[in-house]
Design a protein around this motif. Structure first.
Motif: not given
Length: 245
Positions: A150, A167-169, A189
């Motif tokens: 993340e 914000i991304r994972t 995600n």
């Protein structure tokens, strides 16, 4: 009314992108045109996300609601009989009205194809980014490691985005090299506007020695698009799969 979930594949070469736009050819526009003929009124489809011009898909997902009652195989045949040859519905299923192609998605997987052959292949010119340079795959794999997990991916997002949460994972990034072709396999995600293409462009710069792998954490920390590499062209990108709950 029944809700249909459709998986669609398309060759993005002759499209300005997925999302409907005036005066240009789009995947959404072509599909909605067919649905309007079937229903004799406008029918809106909702996709898992937009793809840009020239970008391809194997497993894009969209849903729509209909008051026409047919079996799912009949829906598939009817849609494919009316759609242009560069759009193909691969599956149709009935889903709950709680399902949403975008908001119910839990993960997406993209592939990006890079042709490493010295000479251009005229048959791949619309389907892989020609990049005929020697690459340091060890350095590229090191760079990829820093991108996993993340992060705030503002540095890997087009300035044109309207999204405020960056914000991304990223769950995994794999590099597969075979027959003169390098394929980036990226699953996360969710992805920001141009995120996959900027990641590919940046990691390729690491591969040719234009930047070092250990710069990646610094680029992430800057949260500024200006610090990442070039955006790889759209024609090498494929939306492969969308996962749901």
């Amino acid at each position: 009314m029944e809700r249909m979930k459709c998986i669609v594949a398309y060759d993005g070469t002759n499209f300005a992108g997925f999302q409907i736009q005036p005066n240009v050819r789009t995947i959404q526009g072509e599909i909605e045109k067919v649905l309007a003929k079937m229903h004799r009124q406008e029918v809106r489809i909702h996709a898992s996300g937009r793809t840009d011009g020239k970008v391809h898909a194997v497993g894009q997902v969209f849903h729509f609601d209909s008051n026409i009652h047919m079996q799912k195989d009949q829906w598939k045949r009817a849609l494919n009989s009316m759609l242009p040859e560069d759009i193909v519905i691969s599956s149709v299923e009935f889903v709950s009205t709680e399902f949403h192609a975008r908001f119910s998605a839990t993960a997406k997987e993209y592939h990006y194809k890079v042709s490493l052959k010295k000479d251009k292949d005229p048959f791949m010119r619309n389907y892989a980014y020609h990049f005929p340079y020697s690459l340091d795959l060890l350095a590229m794999n090191e760079a990829i490691g820093y991108l996993l997990g993340e992060h705030d991916f503002s540095s890997f997002c087009s300035a044109k985005t309207s999204v405020t949460d960056h914000i991304r994972t990223i769950y995994h990034i794999d590099l597969q090299e075979q027959n003169g072709e390098l394929i980036f396999q990226i699953k996360g995600n969710g992805f920001l506007y141009n995120m996959v293409r900027i990641i590919v462009g940046t990691v390729l710069e690491v591969g040719i020695g234009a930047r070092k792998a250990e710069e990646i954490p610094i680029i992430i920390a800057k949260k500024d698009r200006a610090f990442a590499g070039k955006t790889a062209p759209g024609h090498g990108l494929y939306l492969m799969k969308v996962d749901y709950y």
